[in-house]
Design a protein around this motif. Structure first.
Motif, mmCIF file in Angstrom:
data_model
loop_
_atom_site.group_PDB
_atom_site.id
_atom_site.type_symbol
_atom_site.label_atom_id
_atom_site.label_comp_id
_atom_site.label_asym_id
_atom_site.label_seq_id
_atom_site.Cartn_x
_atom_site.Cartn_y
_atom_site.Cartn_z
ATOM 1 N N TRP A 165 -0.425 0.261 17.228
ATOM 2 C CA TRP A 165 0.681 0.536 16.318
ATOM 3 C C TRP A 165 0.562 -0.304 15.036
ATOM 4 O O TRP A 165 1.032 0.123 13.966
ATOM 5 N N ARG A 166 -0.054 -1.457 15.137
ATOM 6 C CA ARG A 166 -0.226 -2.262 13.918
ATOM 7 C C ARG A 166 -1.057 -1.504 12.886
ATOM 8 O O ARG A 166 -0.780 -1.538 11.682
ATOM 9 N N ARG A 167 -2.058 -0.830 13.366
ATOM 10 C CA ARG A 167 -2.906 -0.054 12.459
ATOM 11 C C ARG A 167 -2.106 1.044 11.761
ATOM 12 O O ARG A 167 -2.200 1.224 10.544
ATOM 13 N N TYR A 168 -1.278 1.752 12.529
ATOM 14 C CA TYR A 168 -0.508 2.837 11.921
ATOM 15 C C TYR A 168 0.597 2.289 11.034
ATOM 16 O O TYR A 168 1.010 2.936 10.067
ATOM 17 N N LEU A 169 1.066 1.093 11.358
ATOM 18 C CA LEU A 169 2.025 0.460 10.461
ATOM 19 C C LEU A 169 1.374 0.185 9.113
ATOM 20 O O LEU A 169 1.959 0.469 8.050
ATOM 21 N N GLU A 170 0.153 -0.340 9.128
ATOM 22 C CA GLU A 170 -0.548 -0.607 7.860
ATOM 23 C C GLU A 170 -0.760 0.682 7.080
ATOM 24 O O GLU A 170 -0.526 0.746 5.872
ATOM 25 N N LEU A 171 -1.185 1.708 7.801
ATOM 26 C CA LEU A 171 -1.426 2.997 7.154
ATOM 27 C C LEU A 171 -0.161 3.512 6.473
ATOM 28 O O LEU A 171 -0.178 3.936 5.315
ATOM 29 N N THR A 172 0.933 3.442 7.216
ATOM 30 C CA THR A 172 2.199 3.918 6.666
ATOM 31 C C THR A 172 2.644 3.046 5.510
ATOM 32 O O THR A 172 3.108 3.548 4.469
ATOM 33 N N PHE A 173 2.470 1.737 5.682
ATOM 34 C CA PHE A 173 2.921 0.819 4.626
ATOM 35 C C PHE A 173 2.140 1.062 3.341
ATOM 36 O O PHE A 173 2.689 0.964 2.244
ATOM 37 N N ASP A 174 0.868 1.374 3.487
ATOM 38 C CA ASP A 174 0.082 1.705 2.296
ATOM 39 C C ASP A 174 0.682 2.888 1.554
ATOM 40 O O ASP A 174 0.646 2.945 0.320
ATOM 41 N N GLY A 175 1.223 3.829 2.304
ATOM 42 C CA GLY A 175 1.854 4.976 1.674
ATOM 43 C C GLY A 175 3.142 4.629 0.960
ATOM 44 O O GLY A 175 3.614 5.376 0.102
ATOM 45 N N LEU A 176 3.718 3.489 1.299
ATOM 46 C CA LEU A 176 4.993 3.085 0.693
ATOM 47 C C LEU A 176 4.794 2.325 -0.614
ATOM 48 O O LEU A 176 5.732 2.198 -1.407
ATOM 49 N N ARG A 177 3.610 1.804 -0.833
ATOM 50 C CA ARG A 177 3.378 0.935 -2.001
ATOM 51 C C ARG A 177 3.589 1.710 -3.297
ATOM 52 O O ARG A 177 3.243 2.883 -3.410
ATOM 53 N N ALA A 178 4.139 1.030 -4.275
ATOM 54 C CA ALA A 178 4.527 1.668 -5.532
ATOM 55 C C ALA A 178 3.342 2.348 -6.194
ATOM 56 O O ALA A 178 3.428 3.498 -6.634
ATOM 57 N N THR A 179 2.209 1.656 -6.258
ATOM 58 C CA THR A 179 1.072 2.203 -6.993
ATOM 59 C C THR A 179 0.401 3.349 -6.255
ATOM 60 O O THR A 179 -0.465 4.017 -6.793
ATOM 61 N N ASN A 180 0.791 3.571 -5.027
ATOM 62 C CA ASN A 180 0.132 4.596 -4.226
ATOM 63 C C ASN A 180 0.875 5.925 -4.222
ATOM 64 O O ASN A 180 0.439 6.874 -3.585
ATOM 65 N N ALA A 181 1.988 5.991 -4.923
ATOM 66 C CA ALA A 181 2.771 7.206 -4.902
ATOM 67 C C ALA A 181 2.039 8.319 -5.627
ATOM 68 O O ALA A 181 1.617 8.158 -6.770
ATOM 69 N N ARG A 182 1.840 9.445 -4.977
ATOM 70 C CA ARG A 182 1.249 10.619 -5.614
ATOM 71 C C ARG A 182 2.274 11.740 -5.630
ATOM 72 O O ARG A 182 2.550 12.334 -6.646
ATOM 73 N N SER A 183 2.803 12.017 -4.444
ATOM 74 C CA SER A 183 3.776 13.091 -4.357
ATOM 75 C C SER A 183 5.004 12.746 -5.179
ATOM 76 O O SER A 183 5.361 11.577 -5.323
ATOM 77 N N LEU A 184 5.627 13.778 -5.731
ATOM 78 C CA LEU A 184 6.808 13.542 -6.560
ATOM 79 C C LEU A 184 7.896 12.903 -5.720
ATOM 80 O O LEU A 184 8.031 13.172 -4.534
ATOM 81 N N PRO A 185 8.678 12.059 -6.348
ATOM 82 C CA PRO A 185 9.796 11.447 -5.630
ATOM 83 C C PRO A 185 10.780 12.510 -5.146
ATOM 84 O O PRO A 185 11.001 13.501 -5.828
ATOM 85 N N HIS A 186 11.338 12.281 -3.990
ATOM 86 C CA HIS A 186 12.319 13.215 -3.434
ATOM 87 C C HIS A 186 13.600 12.468 -3.160
ATOM 88 O O HIS A 186 13.796 12.005 -2.046
ATOM 89 N N PRO A 187 14.472 12.349 -4.157
ATOM 90 C CA PRO A 187 15.749 11.668 -3.882
ATOM 91 C C PRO A 187 16.382 12.298 -2.647
ATOM 92 O O PRO A 187 16.596 13.520 -2.621
ATOM 93 N N PRO A 188 16.665 11.505 -1.663
ATOM 94 C CA PRO A 188 17.091 12.040 -0.369
ATOM 95 C C PRO A 188 18.370 12.869 -0.439
ATOM 96 O O PRO A 188 18.649 13.622 0.472
#
Lengths: 210, 210
Positions: free
Chosen positions: A177-200
DNA sequence: CACCAACATGACCGGTCGGTCATTTTCTCT
DNA sequence: AGAGAAAATGACCGACCGGTCATGTTGGTG
């Protein structure tokens, strides 16, 4: 001693049995999930089934009490982290703690994933956890380390997702799970955003496209 | 017609009832999860309970048959995408299809998340799906669009995680999973890798650090 | 049409579950 | 120590489950 349970007018053995019961139920739910029987819980506590129902009117009440305890503990963890200098690191630490709890408690996973039961208190406890996580997340957003479309509730929901991803491997590799946490966290980083923001709040425009 | 069931020597009504049973079971498992009773399935199919057990010796057999069908369908989808020009886009399309299936089928989620039952066939079907997804993923890695520590099985496992993340909101926002898919996919992109690669075979070095 | 094997049926079985309650045990207070 | 209230007990209840089987029904065939 100045225990939280000050035993106002309660009998000593009742307090002791309640402790036994709570401990046994916590372990039983964690190991076996919400479908563990009340008989099994009673047996683990060394009590009769009737005694369990004297302390908690229904299985749902007992489950709710224990889930609330876990949720509040996580909320405390998040609260303790709001003053950290590096908000993203604090957020990461919170997520680590969260997934750790999930990995160790089957019932918690099941309740988090499907709080549609009648557990209204659990739902509101999740709300509270989401709000506390939001203060953590907001600071990370302001510091520019986390993409600005991520909310505190996103973080809470992602905990369940990360654990679920790792779940089928947990027996073979208890720490994946630590590995998948890192993977997910990478997706959260500001500079990594590709997909358009989706205000919830404003979504589902042409939702039925498929 | 040249149906797959060529009715070798079987009675017509049996074939018809089998179809009714499979359809009813598929719907029941999807709506209610694996804990739906055989009685309920029989009722939905308009059959008696005994008839269900004539077609499938046990509930597990029936469940396995339906889960295998879903898994094979997903594997076919992945197979159809291996020739796409943009491997990352193909991978994205596969993941979309996968989460879509999960969002529509409770039993599928439960089985995927905990295949530790006795369902050996299901486990191997998941393996096959993972291998097919690996060919997709390998091409995306070679094209440099996906980080090189991501495997096909990672992709398969992430499907369950993405759905689980969105699950508590599915009633209110049936399409939120798309948002979490984008978030996760952003974490998979090659240029977004921050955490060190973790080759899935050689892990858990100082795992007990916490 | 008549026959029979294959199929469908639903009452039934053993087991488990959450929950109840009359009875017995145990703590506490005088 | 003795009395009374509070708590523990476990047999018991009704509901439900997966699975079985003797019986009734039906579709194919000569």
């Amino acid at each position: 001693m100045t225990e939280t349970t000050a035993t106002p007018g309660q009998r000593a053995d009742m307090v002791r049995n309640r402790r036994l019961l709570l401990d046994a139920a916590t372990a039983a739910f964690a190991e076996c999930g919400v479908d563990v029987s009340m008989g099994e819980i009673a047996q683990r506590a060394g009590l009769a089934k009737g005694t369990v129902f004297r302390h908690f009117a229904s299985k749902e009440d007992l489950l709710a009490a224990i889930m609330l305890q876990l949720l509040d503990r996580l909320t405390s963890t998040a609260d303790r982290l709001v003053d950290a200098d590096d908000a993203a690191a604090a957020l990461h630490e919170f997520m680590t703690a969260g997934v750790e709890v999930l990995a160790a408690d089957r019932a918690f996973c099941e309740v988090i994933g499907r709080p549609s039961l009648q557990l209204a208190q659990v739902r509101s406890a999740i709300e509270r956890l989401g709000q506390t996580a939001e203060t953590l997340t907001a600071r990370a957003r302001e510091q520019g380390t986390i993409r600005d479309d991520v909310t505190g509730m996103d973080i809470v929901l992602l905990l369940g997702g990360i654990h679920q991803t790792a779940a089928p491997l947990l027996d073979a590799q208890p720490q994946v799970w630590r590995r998948y946490l890192e993977l997910t966290f990478d997706g959260l980083r500001a500079t990594n955003a590709r997909s358009l923001p989706h205000p919830p709040s404003r979504r589902l425009p042409t939702a039925q496209s498929d």
